[in-house]
Design an enzyme around this catalytic site. Structure first.
Site, PDB file in Angstrom:
ATOM      1  N   HIS A  78      -2.429 -14.626   3.144  1.00 13.54           N
ATOM      2  CA  HIS A  78      -2.695 -14.453   1.719  1.00 13.54           C
ATOM      3  C   HIS A  78      -3.743 -15.422   1.189  1.00 13.54           C
ATOM      4  O   HIS A  78      -3.879 -15.577  -0.009  1.00 13.54           O
ATOM      5  CB  HIS A  78      -1.401 -14.663   0.910  1.00 13.54           C
ATOM      6  CG  HIS A  78      -0.466 -13.493   0.963  1.00 13.54           C
ATOM      7  ND1 HIS A  78       0.024 -12.980   2.131  1.00 13.54           N
ATOM      8  CD2 HIS A  78       0.058 -12.738  -0.025  1.00 13.54           C
ATOM      9  CE1 HIS A  78       0.827 -11.962   1.874  1.00 13.54           C
ATOM     10  NE2 HIS A  78       0.860 -11.785   0.566  1.00 13.54           N
ATOM     11  N   GLU A  80      -4.002   0.125  -0.623  1.00 14.50           N
ATOM     12  CA  GLU A  80      -5.382  -0.307  -0.869  1.00 14.50           C
ATOM     13  C   GLU A  80      -6.418   0.631  -0.275  1.00 14.50           C
ATOM     14  O   GLU A  80      -7.424   0.929  -0.893  1.00 14.50           O
ATOM     15  CB  GLU A  80      -5.631  -1.709  -0.292  1.00 14.50           C
ATOM     16  CG  GLU A  80      -5.153  -2.845  -1.181  1.00 14.50           C
ATOM     17  CD  GLU A  80      -3.679  -3.104  -1.047  1.00 14.50           C
ATOM     18  OE1 GLU A  80      -3.035  -2.445  -0.200  1.00 14.50           O
ATOM     19  OE2 GLU A  80      -3.159  -3.958  -1.768  1.00 14.50           O
TER      20      GLU A  80
END
Lengths: 430, 375, 351
Positions: free
Chosen positions: C154, C85
Site C-alpha cells: 500500500h 480498478e
C-alpha cells in the site's frame, strides 16, 4: 499472363521453406482455397493454399528442395474472364514517402574531451580556462585529489596579486616586442620594487612572454633590419606644448611629447607611403589607413612585458584626440588589458623610452609593419644655433627598417620630413 | 429453491433486477435488397481476408494478423441490426467488422501495409482498426481489454442521451469478444459494472471454440453452459447461430432494440468457426481435418446463397457477377494500399499527445476521415 | 473573467513567466479542499466531467477529498464503483474515447497496478494507435507514496514506473495552491494525466486564491533560492528538502530547492538554470533508485550541464527494499532530511 506462386512467409521468422510434398500436378485445375503443397518452415509444417482459380502451368521446385521465401515455385494460368489478376506487388515496390529526416529528440551531447593529467571537475576545468589558470599549478582538494571549483577560484585570487596575465591577451594580435640593446642597462623596470633574488629559480613563461619571445625571434630572423638615426631640436615643440597645455588645462587634456611625435609620424606617411606598408612576399602592400601603434609597458603586477595600443587614422586626428586616446589606451592596458580591436591593425609603431631617461636605443620591427621609431628623451645639452653655442633640448630617434620595403635613401627622406614637422610644430596646426 | 427449477425460471424469478425476457421475438426478415447487400458484404470480407493472407505471405504485412474467414455472418448480421452511430468495439480479429461497419477496404489494407493511407496512418496495424466516422472504437490487442471499454462506451451514450441531451438512453453498444476473453478478469468486471449501472451494452461472444490452440473445454469452466457467466451478473443471455446471417440478424435486432429501450446489458453467444488458424503462423494442429471440413460444409456464405436461391430465385450469373465485382474491389484496394506512401518519419512523434511540446508534434487526423465517406 | 496566471504566496518565488502579484488577503485551506474545489469548479463549467471511484460518492471520499460533491452533482456524475480498478478504469477510458472527461480516483496508486493494462495500454496509447482519431481526455488521481506504516503493498510510488510511458502526462503537487492549479489544468488537458497526490499532504494548508487560476504543466517552481547546491524534487519529499535546506543554511551551505511539479512534461530548463548557478545538484525522488525519475533527471543534468558541474549529480531515494511496516525502519527508509543533508554535503565537498 500466368500467376506466379512464390514461397510464402508462413511464420513471422521464416526465411527458407522446403517443399515436402506437392498435392497437385501440372495440368490440374485448382480453385481458391485448394491445397497446393505441404511446406516445412522453421517452426512447423504448413499448408500452402491457392488464392486463385486456374490450371497449374508449372511446378518449378522439386519435393525436398529448400528455397528462400519469395522464390517463384509454381505458376497457374488464370481462368478469370477479365484480364488476369496482377500479382500482388512485392515488398520491393513500396513507394517511398518524400525524404524526411527521422525527427531527432532533443539530445544534448557533452563536448568535453578526455584528457590525461589531474582529475578536474568540469566546471573547474572551464573556470581555469576562462581565467587562464594553469591546472598543473593547483593542488586539488576534492576526492582523489580532484581539482574543484573552489580550488580554481582560490588560485585565481592568488594569481591576481602575483605575476600572471589574463587570457584575453592570448587571443589578440601580437603585442609589440621591445628588445633592448643586449646589455640590460638601458631598460629599467618602472615602479615595482624588485626583491633581490637569493637563489636560483625558474619561472614558467606566461602566455604573453611566450608570445613575445616567439614573435621577436620571428621578426629578427625574417626581416632584414637596419637602423637610421637622427637628432631633433625639440625647443620649438616643447614651447608649443607648454602653451597648448595651458590653454587645455581646463579640459583636463595634457599633451605629451609623444603625442606630437605620433602626429608628425602619421603626417609624414602621406609623402612616404612605404612607411605605411608591409612586405608581401612578391609585392608590397600599401595600407590605406595610417594606424600608429604606441608601445605601452605593463607593470610587474600585470605581468610585465608590453602591449601595443593602436591609434587608428592617426593622420586624421587632432593632437588632443591623439592625446586622449593615448592616455586611454595606456590606462586600460595597465588596468584591465586591451581588446583585440584596440591592439590590432597597426601600420607603424613608435616606442618611446624617453620618460625613463634613455638617450637612444633601437627597437625591433613589429610585424607586419615595415618600420618602427625608437624615441629617446629630450636632453638639455649644449647645441649650435646659427653658428653659436647655446643651450637647447635635443632628442635622438632611431628608425629600424625593413630593407625589403624601405631603403636608406627613403629612410633619410622620411626622417627629413619628420624633422621638418617636429622642429616646426606650427605646421601641425594646418 | 426446489430441485426442478430450470434456468429459465431462475431467469424470471431471480433476485437481481433481471427484467423478464422469457422469449425473444424474431425481428422480421428484411427485403431481398438488404439480403443481397449482406451477401456482398460477406463476400467482400472473405475475399479481403484471402488477399490479406496472400499479402502477409508476401511479406507486405508484418507482425500479427488474424483472419476472420468463416465468421463473416456474425459481424454482418449483428452490425446490420444496429444504427450507424451505435458504438462498436472489439478485439484484434477486426478486419471483417471494420468492413461491415463501412470502412473502405483500401484504408483497411493500407493500414496493414503500414502506409499513410491506413485508417490509423499505419501506426496501429492489423489489430487496431479505428473509424471515427463509423463509430468504430477499435481493434484492441490485449485479450478482453475491450470489454470494459464497451461498458464505458455504453456509459457515455447513456450519460450523453440522458444527462446532456435531457432525453432517454437511445443507443446500444456492441462489444465483441472471443471465447478466450471469457477467462480474463476484466470481462467480469465489465459485466458487473454494466449490470450495476444499467448500461445498454451487448457483449457479443464470437464463440469459435478455440482460443488460439486451446479448445474452450480446456480453458473455460462451464463451457457448455456459458449463460451462467452472464446470469451471475444478472445479465440476460441468448444463443444465436453464427453461421446463419438471417437468423443472426432477426434475433439480434430484437435484442438490440430491447437493450436500447430498457437500457440494460445483454450477453449474446454466437456459435461460429474460423477456418484458418488463430493467426497467420498457426498450423492448426489442435483440430482435426474432419472437424474443419464439417464446419466448412455449413459455411455461412453458402447458407445465405442457398436461402436467396430458394426464397428469391437468386441465380448463378448474379452470384458470379457479384464475385467479380468484389474481387475487383479488393484488387483495387490492394493496389491502392500498395501505392499509398510509407508513413513519413514525422509521424513518429505525432499523435502521442494532442499538444506540441518537447519532441512531440501534436496530432492530425488520417486522410480516411477527411474523405468523409466510405465504400 | 478568464483565468489569470497568479503566482503568489509568501515564500514562493515566481519564475518562468509567472507574474508575481501581491496578496492582500490570504485564504488558507487544506490541500484536500483545494482538490475538491478544482474538481467541483471544473464540473460546474463542463458537464462532460464526472468523478468515479471507490467511495467517492456516498462515503464522501475515502480521504474526504470529494466531500459534498454527491450532494451537488448527484449520483450520475459522482459515481461509486465496486472494487474493480481494472474494470472501472477501462470503462472510464471507453467513456473518454467518446468525449466525456472522467476523473478516476484510485484510493491509492498502489491499486492502480491491477489496472495497469487499461491505463498504460489503452489510455496512454489510444491517440497513437488510432492514428489521431480517438483521444483520451482522462485524469487518474490518487494517493502516491509511503510514510504512514501502510507496508509494502500500500506504499507504492508509481512515478518512476509510469513516467517511462509516452502518451501520458504526470503531475505531482506539493502544496494546496499547486494542487488546485495543477488539477484544473489536468482536467482541461485533452491527454491522459496521472495526478499523484499524497495522503501525507492532504491535511497541509496553504493559501489558495478565490479567483480562477491554473498552473500550466512544464513549469517548475523555485521554492527556496540559494547559491551552493540545487535540490530538485517532486511532491511530498519537498517537505524534507526544505527542512534540509534550513539545516544546511546554519552551516553556511545555501541550497536552492526546485519543485519540478510535473514529470511529463519536465521543466528541465529551470533545473538547468539553477545548476548553472550553483554548480552542484542533488535529486530527491521518493521512488526506488533503479531506473527511476531521479536517474532520468540526473542523466539529463549531466548531459546538458556537463561543463557546469563541480561534482556528479547526487541522488536521494527510498532504500531499494519493499516498504517496511515498523515505524523506525520506514522513517529510515524514506528520502528523509538526514539523507538529503548528507547528499548535499557530499555534492558540495563539505562532508
Amino acid at each position: 499472363m500466368p500467376i506466379e506462386i512464390t514461397m510464402p512467409r508462413l511464420s513471422d521468422t521464416m526465411e527458407v521453406g522446403t517443399i515436402l510434398h506437392w498435392h497437385v500436378a501440372v495440368g490440374d485445375e485448382v480453385s481458391s482455397g485448394d491445397l497446393l503443397a505441404d511446406i516445412e518452415t522453421d517452426k512447423a509444417t504448413m499448408e500452402l493454399q491457392s488464392f486463385d482459380d486456374g490450371k497449374v502451368e508449372s511446378l518449378l521446385i522439386n519435393e525436398g528442395e529448400a528455397v528462400d521465401v519469395g522464390t517463384i515455385i509454381a505458376t497457374i494460368a488464370s481462368e478469370d474472364e477479365e484480364p488476369t489478376v496482377d500479382n500482388i506487388p512485392s515488398s520491393s515496390d513500396i513507394p517511398v514517402a518524400k525524404e524526411a529526416e527521422a525527427p531527432a529528440a532533443t539530445v544534448h551531447t557533452p563536448s568535453q574531451k578526455q584528457s590525461g593529467g589531474p582529475r578536474v571537475s568540469p566546471v573547474a576545468r572551464r573556470l581555469a580556462e576562462e581565467h587562464g589558470v594553469d591546472l598543473a599549478s593547483i593542488q586539488g582538494s576534492g576526492p582523489s585529489g580532484r581539482i574543484i571549483k573552489r580550488d580554481v577560484l582560490q588560485q585565481v585570487a592568488t594569481e591576481a596579486t602575483t605575476s600572471e596575465t589574463t587570457a584575453a591577451a592570448e587571443t589578440t594580435k601580437v603585442p609589440q616586442p621591445v628588445a633592448p640593446a643586449p646589455i640590460a642597462t638601458t631598460v629599467v623596470q618602472p615602479l615595482v620594487a624588485s626583491s633581490p633574488w637569493q637563489q636560483d629559480r625558474s619561472v614558467p613563461l606566461s602566455n604573453m612572454r611566450q608570445i613575445i619571445a616567439k614573435r621577436l625571434v620571428e621578426s629578427k630572423q625574417t626581416i632584414p633590419h637596419y637602423q637610421v638615426t637622427m637628432t631633433f631640436d625639440m625647443d620649438p615643440l616643447m614651447d608649443m606644448r607648454k602653451t597648448l597645455n595651458v590653454q587645455l588645462a581646463a579640459t583636463g587634456i595634457k599633451l605629451s611629447v609623444n603625442d606630437f611625435i605620433v602626429r608628425c609620424c602619421a603626417l609624414s606617411m602621406a609623402t612616404h607611403p612605404e612607411f605605411n606598408a608591409s612586405f608581401g612576399g612578391d609585392c608590397i602592400h600599401y595600407h590605406g589607413p595610417v594606424n600608429v601603434g604606441i608601445a605601452i609597458a605593463l607593470p610587474e603586477e600585470r605581468g610585465g612585458g608590453l602591449v601595443v595600443g593602436s591609434i587608428k587614422h592617426a593622420d586624421q586626428k587632432s593632437l588632443r584626440t591623439i592625446s586622449q586616446e593615448s592616455q586611454y589606451l595606456s590606462k586600460k592596458a595597465r588596468e584591465t588589458g586591451l581588446s583585440p580591436e584596440e591592439m590590432g591593425d597597426t601600420t607603424f609603431t613608435i616606442s618611446n623610452l624617453g620618460m625613463f631617461g634613455v638617450d637612444n636605443f633601437t627597437a625591433i620591427i613589429n610585424p607586419p609593419n615595415s618600420a618602427i621609431l625608437a624615441v629617446g628623451s629630450a636632453v638639455e645639452k649644449p647645441v649650435v644655433r646659427n653658428g653659436e653655442l647655446a643651450v637647447g633640448h635635443e632628442m635622438t630617434a632611431t628608425l629600424s627598417l625593413d630593407h625589403r620595403v624601405i631603403d636608406g635613401a627613403m629612410a633619410a627622406l622620411y626622417l627629413k620630413a619628420l624633422k621638418e614637422l617636429i622642429e616646426n610644430p606650427a605646421s601641425l596646426l594646418v | 429453491m426446489n430441485e426442478t427449477t430450470t434456468t429459465e425460471q431462475i431467469m424470471s424469478e431471480g433476485p437481481q433486477a433481471m427484467r423478464s425476457l422469457s422469449k425473444i421475438e424474431l425481428a422480421p426478415v428484411p427485403n431481398e435488397g438488404v439480403l443481397l447487400g449482406w451477401l456482398r458484404q460477406m463476400l467482400l470480407i472473405r475475399e479481403f481476408e484471402v488477399r490479406t493472407m496472400q499479402a502477409y505471405q508476401n511479406r507486405l504485412i508484418g507482425g500479427f494478423c488474424h483472419i476472420y474467414i468463416g465468421q463473416e455472418a456474425v459481424a454482418v448480421g449483428s452490425i446490420a441490426a444496429v444504427n450507424n452511430d451505435d458504438p462498436v468495439v472489439l478485439a484484434y480479429r477486426d478486419h471483417g467488422h471494420a468492413l461491415a461497419r463501412g470502412m473502405d477496404p483500401k484504408h483497411c489494407m493500407a493500414e496493414m501495409f503500414g502506409r499513410i493511407g491506413g485508417c490509423a496512418k499505419g501506426k496501429g496495424g492489423s489489430m487496431h482498426m479505428f473509424d471515427a466516422d463509423h463509430y468504430l472504437y477499435g481493434g484492441h490487442g490485449i485479450v478482453g481489454a475491450q470489454t470494459p471499454l464497451g461498458t464505458g462506451l455504453a456509459f457515455a451514450t447513456k450519460y450523453e442521451d440522458e444527462l446532456m441531451k435531457g432525453g432517454t438512453s437511445n443507443h446500444v453498444t456492441l462489444c465483441y469478444l472471443g471465447d478466450g476473453a471469457l477467462n480474463q478478469g476484466c470481462f467480469y468486471e465489465a459485466m458487473n459494472l454494466a449490470s450495476l449501472q444499467d448500461l445498454p451494452v451487448i457483449f457479443v461472444l464470437e464463440n469459435n471454440r478455440y482460443s488460439m490452440g486451446t479448445a474452450i473445454e480446456r480453458g473455460t469452466s462451464m463451457a457448455n453452459e456459458l449463460h451462467v457467466k452472464s446470469e451471475a451478473f444478472g445479465i440476460n443471455h441468448a444463443i444465436v447461430d453464427g453461421k446463419n446471417v438471417v437468423n443472426m440478424y432477426q434475433k439480434f435486432k430484437s435484442i438490440a432494440d430491447w437493450c436500447r429501450e430498457e437500457s440494460r446489458p445483454f450477453f449474446v453467444e454466437a456459435d461460429t468457426y474460423r477456418y484458418k488458424g488463430h493467426s497467420m503462423s498457426d498450423p492448426r494442429k489442435y483440430r482435426t481435418k474432419e472437424e474443419e471440413a464439417q464446419e466448412e460444409s455449413i459455411d455461412c456464405i453458402a447458407q445465405l446463397i442457398t436461402y436467396l436461391t430458394e426464397k428469391f430465385d437468386f441465380n448463378q450469373d448474379a452470384l458470379k457477377q457479384m464475385n467479380r465485382q468484389v474481387k475487383a474491389q479488393v484488387k483495387e484496394a490492394v493496389k491502392w494500399a500498395s501505392e499509398s506512401p510509407e508513413t513519413p518519419m514525422d509521424e513518429l512523434y505525432k499523435d502521442v499527445y494532442t499538444d506540441s511540446w518537447g519532441p512531440y508534434t501534436g496530432t492530425s487526423k488520417p486522410e480516411m476521415l477527411e474523405e468523409g465517406g466510405a465504400a | 473573467m478568464g483565468p489569470v496566471h497568479w503566482h503568489v504566496k509568501t515564500g514562493n518565488v515566481g519564475r518562468r513567466g509567472c507574474s508575481v502579484s501581491v496578496v492582500t488577503t490570504e485564504r488558507i485551506i487544506e490541500f484536500r479542499d483545494a482538490l475538491n474545489e478544482a474538481m467541483s469548479e471544473e464540473m460546474r463549467n463542463d458537464n462532460r466531467v464526472f468523478l468515479i471511484g471507490e467511495e467517492v460518492a456516498e462515503y464522501n471520499g475515502a480521504y474526504k477529498v470529494s466531500k459534498g460533491m454527491l450532494d451537488e452533482f448527484g449520483p450520475r456524475r459522482i459515481i461509486d464503483t465496486p472494487i474493480s480498478e481494472s474494470g472501472f478504469s477501462g470503462m472510464s477510458i471507453g467513456a473518454a474515447m467518446r468525449g466525456l472527461r472522467p476523473i478516476v480516483e484510485f484510493m491509492s496508486w498502489s491499486f492502480s497496478l491491477v489496472a495497469a493494462d487499461p491505463i498504460l495500454n489503452n489510455a496512454a496509447k489510444m491517440l497513437y494507435m488510432s492514428g489521431g482519431q480517438f483521444g483520451c481526455p482522462i485524469v487518474f488521481r490518487g494517493n502516491d507514496g509511503a510514510g504512514g506504516q501502510l507496508a509494502s503493498t500500500h506504499s507504492w510510488c508509481v512515478e518512476s514506473m509510469y513516467a517511462n510511458v509516452p502518451g501520458l502526462k504526470m503531475a505531482i503537487p506539493y502544496d494546496a495552491y499547486d494542487a488546485k492549479g495543477l488539477l484544473k489544468t489536468a482536467i482541461r488537458d485533452d491527454n491522459p494525466v496521472f495526478f499523484l497526490e499524497s495522503e501525507r499532504l492532504l491535511s497541509t494548508t496553504g493559501h489558495v486564491p478565490k479567483e480562477e487560476y491554473t498552473i500550466p504543466f512544464g513549469q517548475a517552481l523555485i521554492r527556496r533560492e540559494g547559491t551552493d547546491c540545487t535540490i530538485i524534487s517532486f511532491g511530498r519529499p519537498l517537505h524534507f528538502c526544505l527542512e534540509a535546506a534550513e539545516e544546511l543554511a546554519k552551516d553556511g551551505i545555501s541550497c536552492e530547492v526546485v519543485d519540478g511539479r510535473t514529470i511529463r512534461p519536465l521543466d528541465i530548463d529551470t533545473m538547468v538554470d539553477s545548476v548553472r548557478k550553483t554548480n552542484a545538484c542533488v535529486v530527491v525522488d521518493q521512488s526506488w533508485s533503479f531506473a527511476s525519475l531521479g536517474s532520468e533527471i540526473a542523466s539529463q543534468i549531466h548531459s546538458i550541464c556537463f561543463d557546469d558541474l563541480d561534482n556528479y549529480v547526487h541522488r536521494v531515494h527510498s532504500d531499494d527494499v519493499p516498504t517496511p511496516y515498523a515505524q523506525n525502519l520506514e522513517q529510515a527508509y524514506l528520502p528523509n532530511t538526514r539523507k538529503i543533508c548528507e547528499a548535499v554535503r557530499a555534492a558540495t565537498y563539505n562532508a
